[in-house]
Design a protein around this motif. Sequence first.
Motif, mmCIF file in Angstrom:
data_model
loop_
_atom_site.group_PDB
_atom_site.id
_atom_site.type_symbol
_atom_site.label_atom_id
_atom_site.label_comp_id
_atom_site.label_asym_id
_atom_site.label_seq_id
_atom_site.Cartn_x
_atom_site.Cartn_y
_atom_site.Cartn_z
ATOM 1 N N LYS A 7 0.803 -1.232 0.000
ATOM 2 C CA LYS A 7 0.000 0.000 0.000
ATOM 3 C C LYS A 7 0.833 1.278 0.000
ATOM 4 C CE LYS A 7 -3.784 -2.367 0.238
ATOM 5 N NZ LYS A 7 -4.103 -3.001 -0.987
ATOM 6 N N THR A 8 2.069 1.221 0.466
ATOM 7 C CA THR A 8 2.928 2.400 0.510
ATOM 8 C C THR A 8 4.270 2.052 -0.114
ATOM 9 O OG1 THR A 8 3.877 4.097 1.958
ATOM 10 C CG2 THR A 8 3.804 1.865 2.823
ATOM 11 N N ASN A 9 5.016 3.037 -0.544
ATOM 12 C CA ASN A 9 6.334 2.774 -1.112
ATOM 13 C C ASN A 9 7.255 2.140 -0.078
ATOM 14 O OD1 ASN A 9 5.644 3.890 -3.558
ATOM 15 N ND2 ASN A 9 6.524 5.880 -3.111
ATOM 16 N N VAL A 10 8.038 1.176 -0.526
ATOM 17 C CA VAL A 10 9.060 0.523 0.290
ATOM 18 C C VAL A 10 10.266 0.303 -0.601
ATOM 19 C CG1 VAL A 10 9.715 -1.578 1.530
ATOM 20 C CG2 VAL A 10 7.400 -0.676 1.768
ATOM 21 N N ASN A 28 4.716 -0.394 -5.738
ATOM 22 C CA ASN A 28 5.318 0.407 -4.668
ATOM 23 C C ASN A 28 6.569 -0.217 -4.073
ATOM 24 O OD1 ASN A 28 3.284 2.280 -4.933
ATOM 25 N ND2 ASN A 28 2.007 1.331 -3.383
ATOM 26 N N TYR A 29 7.083 -1.286 -4.675
ATOM 27 C CA TYR A 29 8.250 -1.985 -4.144
ATOM 28 C C TYR A 29 9.469 -1.696 -5.014
ATOM 29 C CZ TYR A 29 11.216 -5.879 -2.588
ATOM 30 O OH TYR A 29 12.252 -6.648 -2.112
ATOM 31 N N HIS A 77 11.979 11.366 -1.192
ATOM 32 C CA HIS A 77 10.723 10.644 -1.402
ATOM 33 C C HIS A 77 10.131 10.090 -0.109
ATOM 34 C CE1 HIS A 77 11.038 11.045 -5.709
ATOM 35 N NE2 HIS A 77 12.263 10.561 -5.672
ATOM 36 N N LYS A 78 10.884 10.227 0.997
ATOM 37 C CA LYS A 78 10.419 9.720 2.296
ATOM 38 C C LYS A 78 9.978 8.255 2.187
ATOM 39 C CE LYS A 78 8.828 14.234 3.964
ATOM 40 N NZ LYS A 78 10.023 14.706 4.487
ATOM 41 N N ILE A 79 10.815 7.462 1.544
ATOM 42 C CA ILE A 79 10.490 6.054 1.326
ATOM 43 C C ILE A 79 10.949 5.234 2.535
ATOM 44 C CG2 ILE A 79 10.824 4.050 -0.165
ATOM 45 C CD1 ILE A 79 11.598 5.966 -2.408
ATOM 46 N N GLU A 100 12.501 6.046 7.969
ATOM 47 C CA GLU A 100 11.758 4.979 8.634
ATOM 48 C C GLU A 100 12.381 3.645 8.225
ATOM 49 O OE1 GLU A 100 7.252 3.118 8.993
ATOM 50 O OE2 GLU A 100 7.602 4.815 7.649
#
Length: 157
Positions: A7-10, A28-29, A77-79, A100
Amino acid sequence: MSGESIKTNVVYVTRDIERALGMEPVGNYFIISNDTPYGQEILKKYPNNVWLVKSDKQLDTFDLLKDEKVKENITRHKIPILVFQNTSRIEAFSKENGWELLNPSAELSKKVEEKMSQYVWLGDLQKYLPKTEIKTVSEIKFTGEPIVVQFNHAHTG
């Protein structure tokens, strides 16, 4: 599983690209790794989600994270990042950069992954392990019987 289901970029940052290929780098991967011949094959298949860092030597995960372009992109990008094996150095660097880090703490990883601490915290469950002896390398004698040698900090025997 596909990166499209995240669901979110990683971004998975790893020295060896094959460590990050448990799922396809799509959606998003994303993967950041060393520029190797195999890495180039993966890059051709997934050009939007793989980034290879060129260097005259293979960089470990910490050195990949220190690369200025890598730092800039993760920060911009705050990934959230994932690494193959977290260390206290990677934790401190991630915190310093405001990133994070998705991995369990380095302390917990060390406790669970290293063989000596596993042997201790497994307690009574050790009975389910093959016969285990803890020795230094100089104490090991090959008698002709099959033997598996595992070092404390290793992923294979």
